[in-house]
Structure formats: C-alpha cells, structure tokens
Design an enzyme around this catalytic site. Structure first.
Site, PDB file in Angstrom:
ATOM      1  N   HIS A 177      39.273 -17.980 -40.004  1.00  0.00           N
ATOM      2  CA  HIS A 177      40.138 -16.854 -39.658  1.00  0.00           C
ATOM      3  C   HIS A 177      41.313 -16.761 -40.635  1.00  0.00           C
ATOM      4  O   HIS A 177      42.478 -16.783 -40.223  1.00  0.00           O
ATOM      5  CB  HIS A 177      40.660 -17.005 -38.225  1.00  0.00           C
ATOM      6  CG  HIS A 177      39.596 -17.016 -37.181  1.00  0.00           C
ATOM      7  ND1 HIS A 177      39.767 -17.590 -35.940  1.00  0.00           N
ATOM      8  CD2 HIS A 177      38.334 -16.511 -37.179  1.00  0.00           C
ATOM      9  CE1 HIS A 177      38.666 -17.446 -35.229  1.00  0.00           C
ATOM     10  NE2 HIS A 177      37.778 -16.805 -35.961  1.00  0.00           N
ATOM     11  N   HIS A 192      39.431 -14.071 -32.217  1.00  0.00           N
ATOM     12  CA  HIS A 192      38.455 -14.155 -33.299  1.00  0.00           C
ATOM     13  C   HIS A 192      38.540 -12.816 -34.007  1.00  0.00           C
ATOM     14  O   HIS A 192      38.340 -11.769 -33.398  1.00  0.00           O
ATOM     15  CB  HIS A 192      37.059 -14.434 -32.748  1.00  0.00           C
ATOM     16  CG  HIS A 192      36.918 -15.823 -32.206  1.00  0.00           C
ATOM     17  ND1 HIS A 192      35.710 -16.448 -32.063  1.00  0.00           N
ATOM     18  CD2 HIS A 192      37.843 -16.717 -31.790  1.00  0.00           C
ATOM     19  CE1 HIS A 192      35.890 -17.664 -31.562  1.00  0.00           C
ATOM     20  NE2 HIS A 192      37.184 -17.843 -31.385  1.00  0.00           N
TER      21      HIS A 192
END
Length: 539
Positions: free
Chosen positions: A482, A520
């Site tokens: 990420h 996410h």
C-alpha cells in the site's frame, strides 16, 4: 483501444494505465466526449495472462512479468534488510495483480485528509457519493461488484471459521457487520471484488472506447515549456506526444515521483545529484512516502480435522471464488500506550490530537488459511492446509520515507526508502497488534496451534517480552503493498491535484494521499479517480 500511429497530439495525456488512469480516462471521455485522450501504459494487457485467471494465482504474480519487482534501500530499523516492493506493470494496474480485498477505511482518516489540505471535498461525507458510485458491500448497483466471503457462496465455509471468530471474541473484539460504513473496528468479514472467482479489470469495467490506449509505452519524461507548462510526454523509444490541455501523471507512488524528477520537477539538490536541470522548484516531490508494514505470524494446526484440504480448493468450486480467508480484525489501541510513544517521538500537537482519536484503526489483522506472507519473510512453509497465518498490518504509520532517483536513466528503478518503524509509535503499534493476535490464538483452546518462528528465533506467545516481539518484527516485517503519499496533496499537489509550480500538470494516484488510510487502497483509488474527473471537468 489502440492509438493511431499518425496522431501526435491530444487534449489530455494520462501517463499510467492503472486503476486511477483507466477510471480517469473513461470518465473524462464520458463527461467531455469531444476531447481527445491518450492513455499510456508501460506494461502490457493482462487479461488472459495465466496469473490473472484465478484468485490463488495472485500469489504467483510477485516477481513476475506483471510486477515492476522493486526493492527498498536497506532499512535501518529492520536489521538493514532490503525489502521487496510490488507494483503493477500491466494495463489495469492493481486491478490486474492485487488480492482483490475491498476495504474502504474509517471516516476519521478521510476527515483528517480533508483537514490537512483545507478542503472538505476530500472528507468522508463528501466522498461518500463517489464511494457508493464505485461499489457496495454485497451489492450490484456500483461499477464494482463485491461480496463478503459468506455471501459469495453457501458452500464457501472454511473449517476454522467459527473457531477463529470465537478466538478473537475471547480477546475482547466484537463482530462488526458493516466494515465499509466508515467504522471498520472489530471482527469483520472479508469483502472481495472477485466476481465468480474472476478478476474485475479496471479497463474492462470502465469503458475506454473512444480513448486511445498505448501499452508497452513507458514514459521517459514530461515535456515542460520555458513558461513552466506541461506540454506533452516523451517515451523511452523517443516518440513524443503533445497535450493541448493537460498531462496527468497516474503512474503510482513509485513511478509518478520518479517521472516528475526525471522531468526536472523536484528538489534542486536531488536533481543536481543526477545532472538533471531543475525546471520547477518542487521540494516536496518524492517526500512524505508512507506504506502499511506487515508482520506475518505463521501457525501450525495440531488437529488434522481443522485443516483446509488443499484438494478442496480444486474440487469445491466455492473455495475457488476468492482467497482462503474470511475474517479481518481492526483494532484500536490504549491511549496510555499512544501517549507514551508520542512523548518519545515529539510529534506536533495536531498529530497528537489525531492519533489519540478513539475511532482510529491502528492495526488490521487478516486471518488466512494458508501461510500468507511466509515467502516475503524468507520462511519456507508448506502450503499444506495445516499452516495458516495472521498478517498484522500497521495502518496508521507515522514514519515517513522518500522516493528518489537512483539514476538519470529513465529505465532505472527509483530509490525507495519507506523508513519503516522509524518512530516509537510505529513500533508500539505493531507490538500491540502482534500481542492481540497472540492473545486470540493462544487463549482459545479449540484452535490448538503452535506459532512457527523463523530459524534461530523463539516461538512467540502471550508470555513473550517486548524485546522478543520487536526482534521478530525486525526479522520478518515487510510491505503489504500500500505505497502512497510521495506527491502528497497539500505539499506537492494542491486540492485539485495540480502539481504546484506547473501549469497543465496533475497527479491522480495513491501518491497524492497526504496521510495513511486504514484501508486496502484499491477502493480508495477508484474513488479518488472518480472525484478527480469531476475536479478536471469543473475546472
């Protein structure tokens, strides 16, 4: 979707055909049908690639031809280890290679984003219509179709499902049925955007008819005029394309700052190191980089009856609809622990106020019925149904790193420094998350598991010391893919995503996130791109 070989100028040129680039190109064409748009992607078409055909194949995408396969510089707080960094090198970007987990993140994080940039268009409530336009949990009325594990198929019932839930309840967590409604704290069910076991590619869901698309077309630099205006893009092969209105960089948190720096947009001292003439003084380009670090705990089941038979994944179609997982746990943290860590870090009062907010999600723990994360931790664990894992993610890291150049050669990888665990709070956050997982898995007797350590390290338990946990973190921590923040809004770009100091140039991708989001990121990036299209159209 191929660009004309004779055409060399467009109204808009989008550099990067990932999630953000595909959404933006599609929406701009829809809202401004008369304009011409070129979408450039360094990678190739991923639809039909053998590694994009099924959920479990996504684990094989790492280090493949669909991955830029980057690495960090040695990380001083992780035993000077060089850590792997994945990045999509394919049309569709993350939608072509990711694990397809669908988590929006907490309201408090988006509201902090809006506060940091002084513009409530980026607040949770103002982004909510865009979230809903993109997709709903267990819904079919958004562009993206999503399902929780249990809703995907009646037969998708993992043997450990109820035992793992009760294990977390024994550790004080409560079930949260609506994780994508602004407060994901608690035990939540995994939501995915696999559709009947197939990927939903961004460039298929978002119509690109009418957009010229060039794949395997890597950009070397953005062309900047003497008046500091973005005029076009030069490719590695020497071809140039001119933009009448705007160039939009959508190449991701690694490659967007790299492209800007190669184009002479960045801090003077960084450009001088590589013999690049500074055209635009942009000291924040490549700064503020942040990422979600993860520590995977591996467990071995003692009871053969609780294993997930690997043969079942092949013979029971329901197990092929998504990842071998069902529960995700978002945890808060004791304010005394936070305050003590903040005192050591000496953060600003505004950061302290935010980090003490009781609605924050400090860690996320996935429960995977396979040894997820073992490979990236350098552990050789069999995929045998007896080994499961609980990757623990630090969701609000305060450490900040950088993306810089390793060379003036545009084919060279960027220099990536996440600066993992540079702050006391980040170390305390991960330590606390690991302790919660140890408590859940060791206090529930029916689970009957042993923790599997790396070679040379003791197994962890609820009796482990802080020093033993910290040593494990230094040994196995890695990225959970990420990366963000390296062209941060409020620093390198303004609230309309325009690069500061340059006309006709915007950035639309995860690099603009000024603060970590406990999510996410694919859901966030779809939403960002939908919002960005309106920013551009509305002027």
């Amino acid at each position: 979707m191929a660009a004309s070989s004779e055409r060399s100028s467009y109204d808009y040129i989008i550099v990067g055909g990932g999630i953000a680039g595909c959404v933006l190109a599609s929406r701009l064409h829809e809202k401004l049908p008369a304009v011409s748009i070129l979408l450039l992607e360094a990678g190739k078409e991923a639809i039909g690639h053998p590694l994009t055909n099924a959920p479990l194949a996504c684990f094989g995408i790492h280090h493949s031809d669909l991955d830029w396969d980057f690495s960090t510089v040695p990380q001083p707080h992780l035993n000077n280890r060089i850590c792997y960094q994945a990045a999509a090198k394919a049309l569709g970007g993350g939608s072509s290679i990711n694990y397809a987990t669908w988590l929006r993140g907490p309201k408090v994080d988006y509201d902090r984003w809006a506060k940091l940039v002084g513009d409530d268009r980026w607040s949770y409530d103002k982004l909510l219509p865009y979230f809903e336009k993109v997709g709903h949990t267990n819904g079919n009325d958004g562009v993206i179709k999503t399902r929780s594990t249990s809703a995907s198929h009646d037969d998708r019932k993992y043997p450990l499902r109820e035992i793992v839930r009760k294990a977390w309840e024994s550790a004080g967590l409560q079930y949260n049925p609506t994780p994508n409604d602004g407060d994901p704290r608690g035990i939540t069910e995994l939501v995915e955007n696999w559709l009947e076991g197939q990927r939903q590619f961004a460039h298929r869901l978002y119509n690109l008819d009418g957009v010229d698309v060039l794949t395997e077309a890597a950009a070397a630099r953005i062309l900047i005029s003497a008046e500091k205006r973005a005029e076009g893009v030069q490719l590695l092969d020497g071809r140039t394309f001119h933009a009448h209105k705007e160039v939009i960089a959508s190449s991701g948190a690694f490659n967007t700052p790299k492209l800007l720096l190669l184009s002479g947009i960045g801090p003077k001292e960084e450009l001088q190191k590589h013999g690049i003439q500074q055209l635009v003084d942009a000291p924040e380009v490549g700064r503020n980089f942040h990422d979600h670090p993860a520590v995977a705990l591996i467990w071995k089941l003692k009871d053969e009856n609780l294993r997930l038979p690997m043969s079942a994944i092949g013979t029971n179609p329901a197990f092929g609809l998504g990842l071998p997982a069902d529960w995700v746990v978002f945890s808060g943290m004791d304010k005394d622990l936070i305050s003590a860590a903040l005192a050591k870090d000496g953060l600003a009062a505004s950061d302290e106020e935010y980090l003490l907010d009781g609605s924050n999600c400090y860690t996320e723990t996935l429960n995977v019925y396979a040894p997820a994360g073992a490979v990236h931790a350098g552990m050789d664990i069999p995929f045998d149904g007896l080994h499961i894992s609980t990757p623990v993610l630090g969701m609000l890291p305060t450490s900040r790193g950088s993306i810089t150049l390793s060379s003036s050669d545009p084919t060279a990888a960027p220099q990536i420094d996440p600066n993992y665990f540079a702050t006391e709070l980040d170390r305390v956050m991960m330590r606390n998350g690991v302790k919660k997982a140890l408590q859940a898995f060791e206090e529930w007797a029916d689970l009957n598991v042993t923790e599997v350590p790396p070679e040379g390290y003791p197994a962890l338990s609820v009796k482990s010391t802080d020093e033993e946990i910290d040593a494990r973190v230094r040994r196995v921590a890695n990225t959970f893919f990420h990366p963000a923040g390296s062209c941060a809004m409020g620093k390198a770009v303004d609230a309309d995503l325009r690069v500061c100091g340059v006309d006709g140039l915007r950035v639309v991708d995860a690099s603009v996130l000024p603060t970590p989001i406990a999510a996410h990121y694919q859901y966030c990036i779809y939403t960002l791109a939908e919002r960005a299209a309106d920013c551009i159209v509305q002027g």
